[in-house]
Design a protein around this motif. Structure first.
Motif, PDB file in Angstrom:
ATOM      1  N   LEU A 111       9.423  -6.985 -14.702  1.00  0.00           N
ATOM      2  CA  LEU A 111       9.628  -5.566 -14.084  1.00  0.00           C
ATOM      3  C   LEU A 111       8.684  -5.191 -13.112  1.00  0.00           C
ATOM      4  N   VAL A 112       9.230  -4.941 -12.064  1.00  0.00           N
ATOM      5  CA  VAL A 112       8.224  -4.212 -10.928  1.00  0.00           C
ATOM      6  C   VAL A 112       8.885  -3.036 -10.236  1.00  0.00           C
ATOM      7  N   VAL A 113       7.971  -2.371  -9.654  1.00  0.00           N
ATOM      8  CA  VAL A 113       8.342  -1.054  -8.994  1.00  0.00           C
ATOM      9  C   VAL A 113       7.760  -1.161  -7.509  1.00  0.00           C
ATOM     10  N   SER A 114       8.427  -0.416  -6.488  1.00  0.00           N
ATOM     11  CA  SER A 114       7.636   0.094  -5.437  1.00  0.00           C
ATOM     12  C   SER A 114       7.807   1.751  -5.549  1.00  0.00           C
ATOM     13  N   GLU A 115       6.477   2.051  -5.316  1.00  0.00           N
ATOM     14  CA  GLU A 115       6.104   3.488  -5.181  1.00  0.00           C
ATOM     15  C   GLU A 115       6.664   4.260  -4.201  1.00  0.00           C
ATOM     16  N   LEU A 116       7.282   5.467  -4.409  1.00  0.00           N
ATOM     17  CA  LEU A 116       7.702   6.424  -3.219  1.00  0.00           C
ATOM     18  C   LEU A 116       6.622   6.780  -2.384  1.00  0.00           C
ATOM     19  N   HIS A 117       5.505   7.387  -3.046  1.00  0.00           N
ATOM     20  CA  HIS A 117       4.291   7.769  -2.468  1.00  0.00           C
ATOM     21  C   HIS A 117       3.391   6.562  -2.133  1.00  0.00           C
ATOM     22  N   ARG A 118       3.266   6.167  -0.988  1.00  0.00           N
ATOM     23  CA  ARG A 118       2.316   5.018  -0.746  1.00  0.00           C
ATOM     24  C   ARG A 118       1.732   5.167   0.649  1.00  0.00           C
ATOM     25  N   ARG A 119       0.908   4.383   0.931  1.00  0.00           N
ATOM     26  CA  ARG A 119       0.147   4.349   2.048  1.00  0.00           C
ATOM     27  C   ARG A 119       0.782   3.312   3.147  1.00  0.00           C
ATOM     28  N   GLY A 120       1.488   4.000   4.479  1.00  0.00           N
ATOM     29  CA  GLY A 120       2.201   3.206   5.225  1.00  0.00           C
ATOM     30  C   GLY A 120       3.432   3.198   5.003  1.00  0.00           C
ATOM     31  N   ASN A 121       4.243   2.555   5.715  1.00  0.00           N
ATOM     32  CA  ASN A 121       5.924   2.583   5.571  1.00  0.00           C
ATOM     33  C   ASN A 121       6.283   1.092   4.917  1.00  0.00           C
ATOM     34  N   ARG A 122       5.431   0.400   4.836  1.00  0.00           N
ATOM     35  CA  ARG A 122       6.133  -1.084   4.071  1.00  0.00           C
ATOM     36  C   ARG A 122       5.987  -0.763   2.744  1.00  0.00           C
ATOM     37  N   PRO A 123       7.044  -1.241   2.132  1.00  0.00           N
ATOM     38  CA  PRO A 123       7.202  -1.464   0.729  1.00  0.00           C
ATOM     39  C   PRO A 123       6.084  -2.346   0.113  1.00  0.00           C
ATOM     40  N   TYR A 124       5.729  -2.275  -1.251  1.00  0.00           N
ATOM     41  CA  TYR A 124       5.008  -3.250  -1.848  1.00  0.00           C
ATOM     42  C   TYR A 124       5.251  -3.284  -3.490  1.00  0.00           C
ATOM     43  N   TYR A 125       5.135  -4.287  -4.095  1.00  0.00           N
ATOM     44  CA  TYR A 125       5.696  -4.397  -5.463  1.00  0.00           C
ATOM     45  C   TYR A 125       4.624  -4.438  -6.491  1.00  0.00           C
ATOM     46  N   SER A 182       6.478  -6.279 -24.387  1.00  0.00           N
ATOM     47  CA  SER A 182       7.640  -6.926 -24.453  1.00  0.00           C
ATOM     48  C   SER A 182       8.853  -5.931 -24.394  1.00  0.00           C
ATOM     49  N   PRO A 183       9.908  -6.180 -23.376  1.00  0.00           N
ATOM     50  CA  PRO A 183      11.007  -5.335 -23.387  1.00  0.00           C
ATOM     51  C   PRO A 183      11.837  -5.227 -24.518  1.00  0.00           C
ATOM     52  N   LEU A 184      12.442  -4.102 -24.929  1.00  0.00           N
ATOM     53  CA  LEU A 184      13.247  -3.594 -25.904  1.00  0.00           C
ATOM     54  C   LEU A 184      14.628  -3.293 -25.184  1.00  0.00           C
ATOM     55  N   SER A 185      14.627  -2.964 -23.954  1.00  0.00           N
ATOM     56  CA  SER A 185      15.879  -2.755 -23.413  1.00  0.00           C
ATOM     57  C   SER A 185      15.938  -3.426 -22.010  1.00  0.00           C
ATOM     58  N   GLU A 186      17.137  -3.231 -21.206  1.00  0.00           N
ATOM     59  CA  GLU A 186      17.229  -3.969 -19.954  1.00  0.00           C
ATOM     60  C   GLU A 186      17.757  -3.375 -18.869  1.00  0.00           C
ATOM     61  N   LYS A 187      18.427  -1.975 -19.069  1.00  0.00           N
ATOM     62  CA  LYS A 187      18.866  -1.211 -17.976  1.00  0.00           C
ATOM     63  C   LYS A 187      17.953  -0.350 -17.401  1.00  0.00           C
ATOM     64  N   VAL A 188      17.703  -0.553 -16.021  1.00  0.00           N
ATOM     65  CA  VAL A 188      16.749   0.149 -15.252  1.00  0.00           C
ATOM     66  C   VAL A 188      17.072   1.413 -14.716  1.00  0.00           C
ATOM     67  N   VAL A 189      16.178   2.601 -15.115  1.00  0.00           N
ATOM     68  CA  VAL A 189      16.408   3.957 -14.722  1.00  0.00           C
ATOM     69  C   VAL A 189      15.204   4.570 -13.933  1.00  0.00           C
ATOM     70  N   LEU A 190      15.033   4.466 -12.829  1.00  0.00           N
ATOM     71  CA  LEU A 190      13.867   4.964 -12.121  1.00  0.00           C
ATOM     72  C   LEU A 190      13.617   6.169 -12.036  1.00  0.00           C
ATOM     73  N   GLN A 191      12.556   6.387 -12.014  1.00  0.00           N
ATOM     74  CA  GLN A 191      11.917   7.983 -11.934  1.00  0.00           C
ATOM     75  C   GLN A 191      11.914   8.518 -10.435  1.00  0.00           C
ATOM     76  N   PRO A 192      12.892   9.033  -9.926  1.00  0.00           N
ATOM     77  CA  PRO A 192      13.058   9.391  -8.727  1.00  0.00           C
ATOM     78  C   PRO A 192      11.804  10.158  -7.938  1.00  0.00           C
ATOM     79  N   GLU A 193      11.101  10.997  -8.637  1.00  0.00           N
ATOM     80  CA  GLU A 193       9.948  11.796  -8.345  1.00  0.00           C
ATOM     81  C   GLU A 193       8.870  10.810  -7.836  1.00  0.00           C
ATOM     82  N   GLU A 194       8.689   9.585  -8.409  1.00  0.00           N
ATOM     83  CA  GLU A 194       7.538   8.764  -7.911  1.00  0.00           C
ATOM     84  C   GLU A 194       7.858   7.494  -7.494  1.00  0.00           C
ATOM     85  N   ILE A 195       9.057   6.962  -7.925  1.00  0.00           N
ATOM     86  CA  ILE A 195       9.523   5.426  -7.744  1.00  0.00           C
ATOM     87  C   ILE A 195      10.683   5.526  -6.936  1.00  0.00           C
ATOM     88  N   GLU A 196      10.483   4.548  -5.578  1.00  0.00           N
ATOM     89  CA  GLU A 196      11.566   4.280  -4.651  1.00  0.00           C
ATOM     90  C   GLU A 196      12.591   3.140  -5.062  1.00  0.00           C
TER      91      GLU A 196
END
Length: 251
Positions: A111-125, A182-196
Motif C-alpha cells: 500500500l503506497v501513497v503519493s502526497e499532494l503537498h510535496r517538493r517539486g512536481n515529480r510524484p514519488y511513492y 496487516s490489511p483488514l480491507s482492500e478498497k482504497v479511499v484516499l484522503q483528497p486533502e493530503e493524498i494525490e
C-alpha cells in the motif's frame, strides 16, 4: 497586597499557575517583585510562570522582571526565571514523532501513497503515515494515519525500525517509526486533502521504481527481513493508557 501563590515542583522551583494572576499589568508588577524576593529568601531556585493568552498583557512585565520564554501552547506561554545562578532548567520537547505503515496484502502488493503537498512536481511513492497526536500511542497512531490517508483498515503487527534526524520543522528533530501492519480491507479511499494518489503496488515494482527513495526501499526491505518487535504490557508497571512497550518477536 498578597504575593503571588505557587506550587513547589521537582526542580527546586515554584510554579505559578494562571489562576492567581491579576488582569492589570500595573497590579502584576506591584505583586511580582515582592513575590520573587520572598521565593528567593525561601531558597527557591526557579520560578515558572504560566501566562494564559487572556493575560498576554502581563508578558512584558514578566520580561522586565527577568523572565524568559520556555515554551508555548495554543492558549498559554510558559516563562521561567532563575533565582539562583546555574539553576537547572529542563529543556522543552525537542522532537516530532511520526509513524508509517508497511501494509502488504495477500497478492504481495504494498500500500503506497503519493502526497499532494510535496517538493517539486515529480510524484514519488511512499508509505502512508504521519505525525502522532498528543497523548496517542504509536500503535493507535499508525493505524489511524493509514486509515485516514488510504481508507484501509489494518491490524498492527510489529515495529520494524525507526529513523532519527535533525533539522526538521521549526528547528526540531524527528523520529519516524516504521511499522508492519496487516490489511483488514482492500478498497482504497484516499484522503483528497493530503493524498494525490493511493494504490496497491507490487512489491517488486516498488523496489525497482525510480519514483521511490532509497530510504523507502530500505525500510520495506527491513519489514520483509524480520519479525520486528511487538507491543506488550508489563504487569504491575505503569498505566497502559500512558505507557507503551515493545519487545522482540521470535523469528
Amino acid at each position: 497586597m498578597n504575593p503571588l501563590s505557587g506550587v513547589p515542583n521537582q526542580f527546586q522551583g515554584i510554579a505559578v499557575g494562571p489562576e492567581g494572576l491579576p488582569e492589570e499589568p500595573d497590579l502584576f508588577r506591584a505583586v511580582l517583585a515582592p513575590s520573587l524576593a520572598g521565593w528567593r529568601a525561601e531558597g527557591c531556585k526557579l520560578v515558572w510562570l504560566e501566562v494564559p493568552i487572556t493575560r498576554a498583557a502581563l508578558i512584558p512585565v514578566a520580561v522586565e522582571a527577568g523572565f524568559t520564554f520556555h515554551h508555548a501552547g495554543e492558549a498559554y506561554l510558559m516563562m521561567v526565571r532563575q533565582l539562583a545562578e546555574g539553576a537547572f532548567i529542563p529543556v522543552y520537547a525537542t522532537h516530532y514523532i511520526g509513524a508509517g505503515g508497511v501494509v502488504i496484502n495477500h497478492r504481495q502488493e504494498l500500500l503506497v501513497v503519493s502526497e499532494l503537498h510535496r517538493r517539486g512536481n515529480r510524484p514519488y511513492y511512499k508509505l502512508p503515515g504521519g505525525a502522532l497526536q498528543p497523548g496517542e500511542h504509536l500503535v493507535e497512531g499508525v493505524v489511524r494515519e493509514v486509515l485516514e490517508e488510504t481508507g484501509i483498515q489494518t491490524r498492527f503487527e510489529s515495529l520494524v525500525c525507526f529513523r532519527h534526524w535533525h533539522g526538521y520543522r521549526y528547528g526540531k528533530s524527528d523520529i519516524y517509526f516504521v511499522c508492519r501492519l496487516s490489511p483488514l480491507s482492500e478498497k482504497v479511499v484516499l484522503q483528497p486533502e493530503e493524498i494525490e494518489e493511493c494504490l496497491w503496488m507490487p512489491i517488486d515494482d516498488y523496489m525497482t521504481s525510480d519514483l521511490v527513495s532509497v530510504f523507502n526501499r530500505r525500510i520495506v526491505q527491513a519489514a520483509l527481513a524480520g519479525p520486528g518487535v511487538a507491543p506488550c504490557e508489563i504487569d504491575g508497571y505503569g498505566d497502559p493508557a500512558r505507557y507503551e512497550f515493545f519487545f522482540p518477536l521470535q523469528p
